[in-house]
Each structure stands twice: as C-alpha cells, then as structure tokens.
Design a protein around this motif. Structure first.
Motif, PDB file in Angstrom:
ATOM      1  N   GLY A 144       0.864  -1.175   0.000  1.00 13.64           N
ATOM      2  CA  GLY A 144       0.000   0.000   0.000  1.00 13.64           C
ATOM      3  C   GLY A 144       0.892   1.212   0.000  1.00 13.64           C
ATOM      4  N   THR A 145       0.568   2.189   0.845  1.00  9.73           N
ATOM      5  CA  THR A 145       1.370   3.415   0.917  1.00  9.73           C
ATOM      6  C   THR A 145       2.236   3.394   2.162  1.00  9.73           C
ATOM      7  N   VAL A 146       3.497   3.741   1.973  1.00 13.19           N
ATOM      8  CA  VAL A 146       4.442   3.881   3.078  1.00 13.19           C
ATOM      9  C   VAL A 146       4.671   5.355   3.341  1.00 13.19           C
ATOM     10  N   LEU A 147       4.546   5.777   4.599  1.00 12.35           N
ATOM     11  CA  LEU A 147       5.010   7.106   4.988  1.00 12.35           C
ATOM     12  C   LEU A 147       6.518   7.022   5.190  1.00 12.35           C
ATOM     13  N   LEU A 148       7.265   7.790   4.409  1.00 13.09           N
ATOM     14  CA  LEU A 148       8.729   7.780   4.491  1.00 13.09           C
ATOM     15  C   LEU A 148       9.186   9.089   5.105  1.00 13.09           C
ATOM     16  N   THR A 149       9.719   9.053   6.341  1.00  6.74           N
ATOM     17  CA  THR A 149      10.259  10.274   6.948  1.00  6.74           C
ATOM     18  C   THR A 149      11.749  10.372   6.612  1.00  6.74           C
ATOM     19  N   GLY A 150      12.243  11.592   6.558  1.00  8.26           N
ATOM     20  CA  GLY A 150      13.650  11.771   6.200  1.00  8.26           C
ATOM     21  C   GLY A 150      13.913  11.410   4.750  1.00  8.26           C
ATOM     22  N   ALA A 151      12.925  11.671   3.903  1.00  4.75           N
ATOM     23  CA  ALA A 151      13.016  11.226   2.503  1.00  4.75           C
ATOM     24  C   ALA A 151      14.097  11.957   1.715  1.00  4.75           C
ATOM     25  N   ALA A 152      14.563  13.119   2.228  1.00  2.11           N
ATOM     26  CA  ALA A 152      15.585  13.866   1.487  1.00  2.11           C
ATOM     27  C   ALA A 152      16.996  13.374   1.794  1.00  2.11           C
TER      28      ALA A 152
ATOM     29  N   LEU B 265      11.394   1.620  -3.217  1.00  2.00           N
ATOM     30  CA  LEU B 265      10.099   1.125  -2.731  1.00  2.00           C
ATOM     31  C   LEU B 265       9.040   1.133  -3.836  1.00  2.00           C
ATOM     32  N   PRO B 266       8.909   2.196  -4.626  1.00  5.30           N
ATOM     33  CA  PRO B 266       7.958   2.107  -5.749  1.00  5.30           C
ATOM     34  C   PRO B 266       8.304   0.993  -6.728  1.00  5.30           C
ATOM     35  N   ALA B 267       9.585   0.722  -6.930  1.00  2.02           N
ATOM     36  CA  ALA B 267       9.960  -0.361  -7.848  1.00  2.02           C
ATOM     37  C   ALA B 267       9.469  -1.713  -7.335  1.00  2.02           C
ATOM     38  N   ALA B 268       9.288  -1.814  -6.011  1.00  3.10           N
ATOM     39  CA  ALA B 268       8.785  -3.062  -5.420  1.00  3.10           C
ATOM     40  C   ALA B 268       7.269  -3.033  -5.238  1.00  3.10           C
ATOM     41  N   GLY B 269       6.621  -2.002  -5.752  1.00  2.00           N
ATOM     42  CA  GLY B 269       5.156  -1.971  -5.726  1.00  2.00           C
ATOM     43  C   GLY B 269       4.548  -1.067  -4.677  1.00  2.00           C
ATOM     44  N   TRP B 270       5.356  -0.535  -3.758  1.00  2.00           N
ATOM     45  CA  TRP B 270       4.810   0.347  -2.726  1.00  2.00           C
ATOM     46  C   TRP B 270       4.572   1.745  -3.276  1.00  2.00           C
ATOM     47  N   SER B 271       3.534   2.399  -2.812  1.00  2.00           N
ATOM     48  CA  SER B 271       3.371   3.831  -3.040  1.00  2.00           C
ATOM     49  C   SER B 271       4.018   4.563  -1.876  1.00  2.00           C
TER      50      SER B 271
ATOM     51  N   GLU C 290       4.411   8.543  -5.930  1.00  2.00           N
ATOM     52  CA  GLU C 290       4.876   9.301  -4.764  1.00  2.00           C
ATOM     53  C   GLU C 290       4.071  10.578  -4.578  1.00  2.00           C
ATOM     54  N   GLU C 291       3.734  10.811  -3.306  1.00  2.00           N
ATOM     55  CA  GLU C 291       3.063  12.050  -2.896  1.00  2.00           C
ATOM     56  C   GLU C 291       4.016  12.713  -1.908  1.00  2.00           C
ATOM     57  N   ILE C 292       4.148  14.023  -1.975  1.00  2.00           N
ATOM     58  CA  ILE C 292       5.043  14.739  -1.061  1.00  2.00           C
ATOM     59  C   ILE C 292       4.210  15.467  -0.008  1.00  2.00           C
ATOM     60  N   ALA C 293       4.589  15.298   1.262  1.00  2.00           N
ATOM     61  CA  ALA C 293       3.844  15.920   2.364  1.00  2.00           C
ATOM     62  C   ALA C 293       4.858  16.415   3.390  1.00  2.00           C
TER      63      ALA C 293
ATOM     64  N   LEU D 216      12.796  -3.383   2.569  1.00  2.00           N
ATOM     65  CA  LEU D 216      11.693  -4.201   2.037  1.00  2.00           C
ATOM     66  C   LEU D 216      11.448  -5.420   2.927  1.00  2.00           C
ATOM     67  N   ALA D 217      12.520  -6.047   3.404  1.00  2.00           N
ATOM     68  CA  ALA D 217      12.354  -7.214   4.289  1.00  2.00           C
ATOM     69  C   ALA D 217      11.645  -6.796   5.580  1.00  2.00           C
ATOM     70  N   ALA D 218      12.020  -5.633   6.122  1.00  2.00           N
ATOM     71  CA  ALA D 218      11.402  -5.161   7.367  1.00  2.00           C
ATOM     72  C   ALA D 218       9.925  -4.833   7.160  1.00  2.00           C
ATOM     73  N   LEU D 219       9.582  -4.372   5.970  1.00  2.00           N
ATOM     74  CA  LEU D 219       8.170  -4.077   5.676  1.00  2.00           C
ATOM     75  C   LEU D 219       7.366  -5.355   5.471  1.00  2.00           C
TER      76      LEU D 219
END
Ligand code: 15L
Length: 260
Positions: free
Chosen positions: A6-14, A25-31, A47-50, A192-195
């Motif tokens: 589904g969708t992962v909230l990624l903090t520290g994305a920069a 993560l998108p390459a593995a199917g996650w949004s 990807e959505e930026i917030a 990915l393994a942790a998810l």
C-alpha cells in the motif's frame, strides 16, 4: 505482514537512504508519502510529497493518516548538541510511533544505528541483544528509539523493526567499512524485508551487507527475510589503512573529538 503493498510514509526522505528508497520502494510496488523539512520536489512515480516537521505531533499525525506502514529515517544522522538530538531523534520518534498508534498503522520500521552499541569491542559477531553501549548523544538517541519501539510493541501491539545501520555508502572507503558497509542495493532489500516480514513483533537487525569481515550478527536479519547480496571485500585493496578506533564498533564516534 503488512498485506499487499500500500502506501508507506517515508520520513527523512531527502536524506541518503531516503533518496534510495524513493526509487526502491515504488519499484517493489509500494506507493510513497514522502516527508522531510528539506525540499523533495519533484515527486516521483507513485509518490506524494507531504512536508512535516517531526517536532510537531499534529503534523505527523496528519501525514500518517491512511498509510499502511511507516519507514522512519528522519532526524539527525550524526552527533550534535544534546537538546538538538533529543528534539529531532527522541521526540521525533515518539511522535512517529504515537501517530502510528492513533492512525491504526501496525508496521513501523525505524532507522537505528551501530552507534547504539558503539563502545562495544569488536567481536565475531556482536549479537543484537548485546547491552546498549552508545558512543555519543546520537547513539543514546538510537537506544531511546529502540526502547520507544519496544514500548509500542508491548503496550499497543505494533510491529516495530529497528535497523542498526552500519555505513550506508555507494562503496567502502575506510578499513572499518569492510565490516560496516551497507550497499545501496542491500539498503533497499533491508527495508523491504522489514516491511514484508510476517508478524515480527519487536525486532532489531543489523543493517550491513554480507561482508566477509562483518563484526555484527546477520542471523536475526536473515531470519526476518533480509538476504544481502553485496560484500565489502570486493573493495579490500582500495580502502584506507586500519585506524586505532577500529577496535570499537562505533569507530571514530568513540574518539575524544566527541568529548564535551
Ligand atoms: C551512522 O549512524 C551515521 O549516520 C553515519 O554518518 C556513519 O557515521 C555511520 O553511522 C557509520 O558508523 O559509519
């Protein structure tokens, strides 16, 4: 298991690992819902930026609504003044976990660090349940992040996987990195393994590649489904000579330059 991606909230994305995950993560199917206080534009595919400041609990709750999992990389990535470390790393992680609880998000992956156990003498291998021996206030914050994760697992039933990351870099450059290196590809595989791991509860795993000279036990990571493919040994002829601080896990973070 978090179910189908589904969708992962990624903090520290920069940050460095954040940038890797924005493609991995998108390459593995996650949004992705990517957050940082630094500029993230333009958004990539899926990807959505917030923008959200981890110091602001309400903002973190808003960013967390509707996601399936959180990958929490945000905060300071090295030593700093105690107050700054506390605010960014300890308070920030509390806000991420509390937001996950309030929003019903079951899976949180947390970036810990080898510096949580940095004053541990090198051994073959250092287990994940060795006692905390932080080498800096930064290391203390990583111990606290793991402790907060443990609390939210035991009290609220979340699944929290803490990644004690070694040296994430395109290639090893120092002798210590022959043990501590985490390649770009393995960093993505690790997250990915942790998810994807089925019901890990509370887990701590070392985030290193399959280094022939590793000081850390990769067993718990492999048990979780992390199968690293790179080995720093391929660069053994090209790294700098050993340094005196290589005797301790945290390397130069254990040195006197971090005395007050
Ligand atoms: C870390 O936790 C730091 O974020 C990074 O800058 C490196 O120092 C790394 O550990 C390491 O131990 O090499």
């Amino acid at each position: 298991m978090t179910g189908s991606p589904g969708t992962v909230l990624l903090t520290g994305a920069a940050g460095r690992i954040g940038r890797l995950l924005r493609t991995g993560l998108p390459a593995a199917g996650w949004s992705l819902r990517s957050t940082d206080i630094a500029d993230l534009a333009p958004a990539g595919p899926q990807e959505e930026i917030a923008y959200a400041d981890l110091a602001d609990l309400d903002a973190v709750v808003d960013a967390t609504r509707g996601v399936a999992a959180v990958v929490h990389l945000g905060g300071l990535s090295g030593e700093a003044a105690y107050e700054d470390i506390r605010r960014a790393n300890i308070d920030g992680t509390y806000h991420v976990l509390e937001a996950a609880r309030r929003c019903g998000v079951r899976r949180v992956v947390i970036a810990s660090s080898n510096h949580a156990v940095g004053f541990t003498p090198r051994a073959d291998p250092v287990p994940v349940d060795t006692r905390p021996r932080p080498d800096t206030f930064y290391g203390v914050s990583k111990v606290a992040k793991e402790a907060l994760g443990s609390l939210y697992v035991d009290r609220y039933g979340l699944d929290v996987v803490c990644l004690r990351i070694g040296t994430q870099a395109p290639r090893p450059t120092r002798h210590r990195h022959l043990a501590s290196w985490l390649s770009d590809g393995d960093a993505i595989r690790l997250v990915l393994a942790a998810l994807d791991a089925t019901a890990p509860g509370f887990a701590v795993v070392y985030g290193i590649s399959a280094n022939s000279r590793a000081w850390w036990d990769l067993g718990p990571g492999r048990a979780l489904g992390y199968h690293p493919q790179d080995d720093a040994e391929a660069y053994a002829d090209a790294v700098d000579p050993p340094e005196p601080t290589d005797d301790l896990v945290g390397g130069d973070f254990t040195g006197p330059e971090h005395d007050l």
